[in-house]
Design a protein around this motif. Structure first.
Motif, mmCIF file in Angstrom:
data_model
loop_
_atom_site.group_PDB
_atom_site.id
_atom_site.type_symbol
_atom_site.label_atom_id
_atom_site.label_comp_id
_atom_site.label_asym_id
_atom_site.label_seq_id
_atom_site.Cartn_x
_atom_site.Cartn_y
_atom_site.Cartn_z
ATOM 1 N N VAL A 144 -30.883 -29.514 11.609
ATOM 2 C CA VAL A 144 -30.381 -29.665 10.241
ATOM 3 C C VAL A 144 -31.064 -28.701 9.278
ATOM 4 C CG1 VAL A 144 -30.329 -31.215 8.248
ATOM 5 C CG2 VAL A 144 -29.579 -32.037 10.483
ATOM 6 N N GLU A 145 -32.381 -28.650 9.320
ATOM 7 C CA GLU A 145 -33.118 -27.841 8.343
ATOM 8 C C GLU A 145 -32.820 -26.356 8.501
ATOM 9 O OE1 GLU A 145 -37.699 -27.143 6.709
ATOM 10 O OE2 GLU A 145 -37.270 -28.673 8.238
ATOM 11 N N GLN A 150 -27.341 -28.846 4.791
ATOM 12 C CA GLN A 150 -27.459 -29.716 3.624
ATOM 13 C C GLN A 150 -27.166 -28.948 2.338
ATOM 14 O OE1 GLN A 150 -28.297 -33.323 4.013
ATOM 15 N NE2 GLN A 150 -27.027 -32.933 2.219
ATOM 16 N N GLU A 151 -27.653 -27.705 2.248
ATOM 17 C CA GLU A 151 -27.357 -26.879 1.074
ATOM 18 C C GLU A 151 -25.866 -26.564 1.006
ATOM 19 O OE1 GLU A 151 -28.408 -22.501 -0.905
ATOM 20 O OE2 GLU A 151 -29.439 -23.172 0.930
ATOM 21 N N ASP A 154 -24.108 -29.558 -0.322
ATOM 22 C CA ASP A 154 -24.378 -29.721 -1.755
ATOM 23 C C ASP A 154 -23.501 -28.783 -2.579
ATOM 24 O OD1 ASP A 154 -26.260 -31.656 -1.237
ATOM 25 O OD2 ASP A 154 -27.975 -30.290 -1.362
ATOM 26 N N LEU A 170 -23.139 -35.974 6.183
ATOM 27 C CA LEU A 170 -23.775 -35.332 7.327
ATOM 28 C C LEU A 170 -24.164 -36.424 8.312
ATOM 29 C CD1 LEU A 170 -25.094 -32.963 8.842
ATOM 30 C CD2 LEU A 170 -27.152 -33.345 7.446
#
Length: 260
Positions: A144-145, A150-151, A154, A170
């Motif tokens: 994920v990172e 995630q960005e 967003d 997610l």
């Protein structure tokens, strides 16, 4: 017969689940008997519609699993390109509040921090019975990172918002767990063999019970054998019962859902 089908069969045997007894239970209630049911199966064919995916994953992959399964409720093929995606597809199909699942929906365009236009294809767009659209991205938790997903979510949430979906989610292996996948598969199989008479019999036993109880005890008391277990799973599917924890099996503790 696929490897997955064989695996499920062996797991059912290990759990003491008599698949033939469950599915033939419906036929035994047919005035024409099991032979008529078999004849119907020979002549009735439900055509499966092809996937509506905007992109079809390549079947060649060195580190992931790709393939397709059938959404029996809508009679349509769903494609996936990982075990997590397949697991989530089964979990979504097992939910009564999901009326449609769109695999690989059309790509969504968004602008990155440096002003470039990018596009992202969600793994699924699920639509609930009350019309809420859920755009779902699937990733292993470990990636994920570094993936930056995630960005991406967003930015899409901010720039696109309700024009594409009402919620952007997610889902990782922390949500798509082996127990949840197993339970979803069990619900889907029991749904195909649903027998209302068996369900009424089992509900008459558990409908007024307080606290939790073992599935095996109810099955024994019902005298329905494996059909009784299938009826219990259907009651979970109907949201009248719920497992206390873990996988649904003969040794699982169940309880009535609050308000039932």
């Amino acid at each position: 017969m696929s490897e997955r089908t064989i695996l499920f069969h062996l797991l059912n045997i290990r759990a003491g689940l008599d698949e033939e007894a469950i599915c033939m239970g419906n036929a035994s209630n047919n005035i024409l008997g099991t032979r008529a049911s078999s004849l119907e199966a020979d002549v009735i064919w439900r055509t499966t519609s092809p996937s509506s995916a905007s992109r079809r994953p390549s079947l060649r992959g060195r580190v992931s699993v790709r393939g397709a399964l059938v959404d029996r409720m809508n009679g349509r093929e769903l494609v996936f390109e990982s075990r997590l995606e397949r697991g989530l597809a089964e979990m979504l199909m097992a939910r009564r509040d999901i009326r449609a699942i769109i695999d690989q929906p059309p790509a969504v365009k968004y602008t990155t921090a440096d002003g470039r236009t990018r596009s992202h294809t969600f793994d699924f767009l699920a639509i609930t019975t009350n019309g809420i659209r859920l755009a779902i991205a699937v990733k292993p938790a470990a990636t994920v990172e570094r993936s930056g997903i995630q960005e991406t979510l967003d930015r899409i949430r901010e720039q696109v918002g309700p024009r594409f979906a009402d919620a952007y989610l997610l889902r990782t292996n922390q949500h798509i767990t082996p127990d949840r996948i197993y339970n979803a598969g069990l619900i889907l199989r029991s749904r195909r063999c649903r027998n209302e008479s068996d369900i009424d019999t089992v509900w008459a036993i558990v409908g007024n019970l307080a606290g939790s109880f073992r599935a095996a005890d109810v099955v024994m008391h019902s005298k329905l054998g494996a059909r009784g277990f299938s009826a219990l799973v259907c009651l979970v599917d109907d949201a009248r019962l719920e497992p206390v924890a873990g996988r649904i099996g003969y040794l699982t503790s169940l309880r009535r859902v609050s308000g039932q």
